[in-house]
Design an enzyme around this catalytic site. Structure first.
Site, PDB file in Angstrom:
ATOM      1  N   SER A 112       8.777   0.710  -0.237  1.00 31.67           N
ATOM      2  CA  SER A 112       7.232   0.344   0.423  1.00 31.67           C
ATOM      3  C   SER A 112       6.556   1.600  -0.540  1.00 31.67           C
ATOM      4  O   SER A 112       5.666   0.951  -1.320  1.00 31.67           O
ATOM      5  CB  SER A 112       7.105   1.365   1.434  1.00 31.67           C
ATOM      6  OG  SER A 112       5.763   1.653   1.737  1.00 31.67           O
ATOM      7  N   GLY A 159       9.945   7.497   3.023  1.00 31.02           N
ATOM      8  CA  GLY A 159      10.964   7.508   3.813  1.00 31.02           C
ATOM      9  C   GLY A 159      11.379   5.543   3.275  1.00 31.02           C
ATOM     10  O   GLY A 159      12.479   5.835   3.232  1.00 31.02           O
ATOM     11  N   ASN A 160      10.593   4.759   3.206  1.00 22.19           N
ATOM     12  CA  ASN A 160      11.354   3.972   2.795  1.00 22.19           C
ATOM     13  C   ASN A 160      10.696   3.730   1.672  1.00 22.19           C
ATOM     14  O   ASN A 160       9.609   3.743   1.037  1.00 22.19           O
ATOM     15  CB  ASN A 160       9.957   2.401   3.768  1.00 22.19           C
ATOM     16  CG  ASN A 160       9.967   0.948   3.482  1.00 22.19           C
ATOM     17  OD1 ASN A 160      10.858   0.675   2.477  1.00 22.19           O
ATOM     18  ND2 ASN A 160       9.628  -0.088   4.217  1.00 22.19           N
ATOM     19  N   HIS A 200      15.660   3.648   9.047  1.00 25.34           N
ATOM     20  CA  HIS A 200      15.959   2.917  10.614  1.00 25.34           C
ATOM     21  C   HIS A 200      17.957   2.376  10.007  1.00 25.34           C
ATOM     22  O   HIS A 200      18.123   1.930   8.869  1.00 25.34           O
ATOM     23  CB  HIS A 200      15.193   1.673  10.861  1.00 25.34           C
ATOM     24  CG  HIS A 200      14.168   1.920  10.519  1.00 25.34           C
ATOM     25  ND1 HIS A 200      12.964   0.633  10.702  1.00 25.34           N
ATOM     26  CD2 HIS A 200      12.933   2.264  11.554  1.00 25.34           C
ATOM     27  CE1 HIS A 200      11.773   1.195  10.833  1.00 25.34           C
ATOM     28  NE2 HIS A 200      12.037   2.203  11.396  1.00 25.34           N
ATOM     29  N   CYS A 233      14.428  -7.056   9.182  1.00 27.49           N
ATOM     30  CA  CYS A 233      13.359  -6.374   9.762  1.00 27.49           C
ATOM     31  C   CYS A 233      12.604  -6.965  10.663  1.00 27.49           C
ATOM     32  O   CYS A 233      11.992  -7.337  11.535  1.00 27.49           O
ATOM     33  CB  CYS A 233      12.738  -5.841   8.549  1.00 27.49           C
ATOM     34  SG  CYS A 233      13.719  -4.426   7.737  1.00 27.49           S
ATOM     35  N   ARG A 284      12.171   9.275  12.115  1.00 29.12           N
ATOM     36  CA  ARG A 284      12.105   8.650  12.973  1.00 29.12           C
ATOM     37  C   ARG A 284      11.952   8.487  14.650  1.00 29.12           C
ATOM     38  O   ARG A 284      10.967   7.954  15.583  1.00 29.12           O
ATOM     39  CB  ARG A 284      11.493   7.084  13.047  1.00 29.12           C
ATOM     40  CG  ARG A 284      10.821   7.097  10.617  1.00 29.12           C
ATOM     41  CD  ARG A 284      10.402   5.799  11.123  1.00 29.12           C
ATOM     42  NE  ARG A 284      10.212   6.066   9.220  1.00 29.12           N
ATOM     43  CZ  ARG A 284       9.599   4.852   8.442  1.00 29.12           C
ATOM     44  NH1 ARG A 284       9.201   4.131   9.433  1.00 29.12           N
ATOM     45  NH2 ARG A 284       9.195   4.592   7.178  1.00 29.12           N
ATOM     46  N   GLU A 326      11.438   3.580  18.040  1.00 32.95           N
ATOM     47  CA  GLU A 326      11.258   2.695  16.647  1.00 32.95           C
ATOM     48  C   GLU A 326      12.033   1.147  16.814  1.00 32.95           C
ATOM     49  O   GLU A 326      12.227   0.794  16.370  1.00 32.95           O
ATOM     50  CB  GLU A 326      12.053   2.926  15.173  1.00 32.95           C
ATOM     51  CG  GLU A 326      11.433   4.266  14.936  1.00 32.95           C
ATOM     52  CD  GLU A 326      10.011   3.929  14.135  1.00 32.95           C
ATOM     53  OE1 GLU A 326      10.278   3.195  13.380  1.00 32.95           O
ATOM     54  OE2 GLU A 326       9.314   4.665  14.546  1.00 32.95           O
ATOM     55  N   ALA A 379       0.988  -1.182   0.147  1.00 29.67           N
ATOM     56  CA  ALA A 379       0.388   0.438  -0.048  1.00 29.67           C
ATOM     57  C   ALA A 379       1.059   1.173  -0.007  1.00 29.67           C
ATOM     58  O   ALA A 379       0.138   2.364  -0.073  1.00 29.67           O
ATOM     59  CB  ALA A 379      -0.865  -0.972   1.572  1.00 29.67           C
ATOM     60  N   GLY A 380       1.520   0.939   0.105  1.00 27.55           N
ATOM     61  CA  GLY A 380       2.982   2.341   0.144  1.00 27.55           C
ATOM     62  C   GLY A 380       2.872   3.329   1.505  1.00 27.55           C
ATOM     63  O   GLY A 380       2.808   4.369   1.072  1.00 27.55           O
TER      64      GLY A 380
END
Length: 447
Positions: free
Chosen positions: A28, A24-25, A248, A365, A212, A174, A19-20
């Site tokens: 994604s 920042g990722n 991250h 991750c 983040r 995070e 879904a995006g």
């Protein structure tokens, strides 16, 4: 005291979709609206767990969360039966449906920050749940993550599970994805590096993508986890690499025992940080990857540093990598040079994790590292420890409940909600977790 690093891997949820949602990722965003395969995603993750457990690395599993998460939709003003809520949100505000259906809890590196008992003032293992408040879909995770961790680490004499920090931007946390530990043997006191992207009053911060993690949050987590103040370093991530998609620290660095494997541009004031570590960590070794050999862009696209660095009994190390590293000629060339060089890394293990990778989550991750003594390991809920029996049971469970094709439109299907709840009810019995999900506590489940 003898201790081992146990990797607790997140099991991919039934609503895994693209879904995006994570600005920042870049992975994604790039794969938004593609058709996903939740069954394949779960099996790819399970296979990694099985193979690492079979190779002698202690391995456990953390279950997915309840999705779509109806209670939050009710908070947002959608009313009626669960089915009516789904229908209304799909018709009136479908973006909310995608957010409350995210399978992001699978990336358990963001579940919590861990302090092993060798590092803490009270001699317990501490786990502080991350609030993940930079992204709405991830901010929903903390309460169920806390329930799951308390069901897994349920011996209060050995484990302390702390609730997440307050849900405000100043305290954005995070979890372990912004935390590294360095030292000798796992059972010895180690040096904990808390990595942050911004702090109040400091103008050094990214401009394109959000930072983040805050220093204020990192300091609070170190206090909650009762980390010995002599064993803590706070380090700022290089804001320039955050702006290149390093959302991250585990996208640009990974540590294990005395080794820090990182890009040469990973940290602000990096030479100063490494000098500090050399002075404070016996035998410290930095493996810095030069930008001339691997650019930040290539590190992000291949997830070279979102790898797992694991220790064998003989002191050598294995680097666990996503398939994308092998498919990139420059990165693979660098890795083979690394193998031939004078360092503890003696083997590369490559896994196909494409379903997770397309949402921006690699091997690191998917796992939460927890250092445990033998006594502490025996105190963990034994039903979550990976072995052939559990692997086969979970593989069969995935075959029974997971779809092999999912689009954003499918999230409105009330049958998907029912399938998910039935699956999780079965899973909590399989893993001996009790009633950890809201739908079970409301009387809708048997766990």
């Amino acid at each position: 005291m003898n201790a081992w690093e146990v990797n607790f891997d997140g099991l991919v949820g039934l609503t895994h979709h693209y879904a995006g949602l994570s600005f920042g990722n870049e992975a994604s965003t790039r794969h938004r609206f593609q058709v996903s395969n939740p069954r394949l995603a779960a099996k790819q993750g399970l296979l990694k767990m099985k193979k690492l457990a079979g190779a002698g690395f202690p391995q456990a599993v953390i279950p997915p969360h309840e999705r779509p998460f109806i209670p939050v939709l009710r908070q947002l003003g959608f009313s009626g039966s669960d089915e009516q809520v789904l229908e209304k949100v799909a018709r009136q505000a479908p973006h909310w449906l995608s957010s409350v259906s995210s399978a992001s809890p699978m990336w358990v590196a963001n579940a919590a920050t861990i302090a092993p008992s060798a590092d803490t003032l009270d001699g317990k293992v501490h786990l502080t749940v991350a609030n993940l408040n930079n992204k709405f879909h991830r901010s929903l995770e903390a309460p169920v993550t806390e329930s799951l961790l308390k069901a897994i680490f349920n011996d209060e004499e050995k484990f302390s599970v702390h609730s997440a920090l307050p849900q405000v931007a100043l305290l954005g946390d995070e979890g372990a994805a912004n935390h590294n530990r360095l030292g000798g043997h796992y059972g010895e006191p180690g040096m904990q590096i808390f990595v942050y992207g911004r702090e109040e009053g400091n103008d050094t911060r990214p401009s394109r993508y959000p930072a983040r993690q805050t220093r204020e949050a990192s300091e609070a987590v170190a206090r909650l986890n009762q980390v010995n103040p002599q064993q803590v370093i706070f380090a700022q991530q290089n804001p320039d690499v955050i702006d290149q998609g390093v959302f991250h620290n585990d996208v640009i660095a990974v540590s294990n025992r005395q080794v820090l494997f990182c890009h040469q541009q990973a940290f602000a004031r990096q030479s100063q940080l490494l000098a500090n570590l050399r002075a404070r960590v016996n035998g410290f070794m930095a493996i810095e990857v030069p930008a001339t050999q691997v650019s930040v862009s290539d590190a992000v696209s291949t997830y070279l540093f979102n790898s797992q660095l694991l220790s064998r009994d003989d002191g050598s190390m294995v680097l666990v990598l996503p398939q994308e590293c092998r498919e990139h000629a420059g990165v693979w060339r660098y890795l083979n040079e690394l193998l031939a060089a004078d360092n503890p890394i003696s083997e590369l293990k490559v896994f196909d994790l494409r379903e997770s990778m397309a949402n921006g989550g690699g091997p690191a991750c998917l796992r939460l590292r927890v250092v445990l003594t033998e006594e502490e390991r025996r105190a963990v809920n034994p039903a979550v420890m990976m072995n052939d029996t559990l692997f086969n049971a979970l593989n069969d469970w995935v075959d029974r409940y997971y779809r092999d094709r999912l689009t954003a439109a499918d999230l409105a299907d009330p049958q998907l909600l029912r399938e998910g709840r039935e699956a999780l009810d079965t899973l909590t019995q399989l893993l001996d977790l009790g009633s950890v999900y809201p739908f079970q506590r409301e009387g809708g489940g048997n766990g």
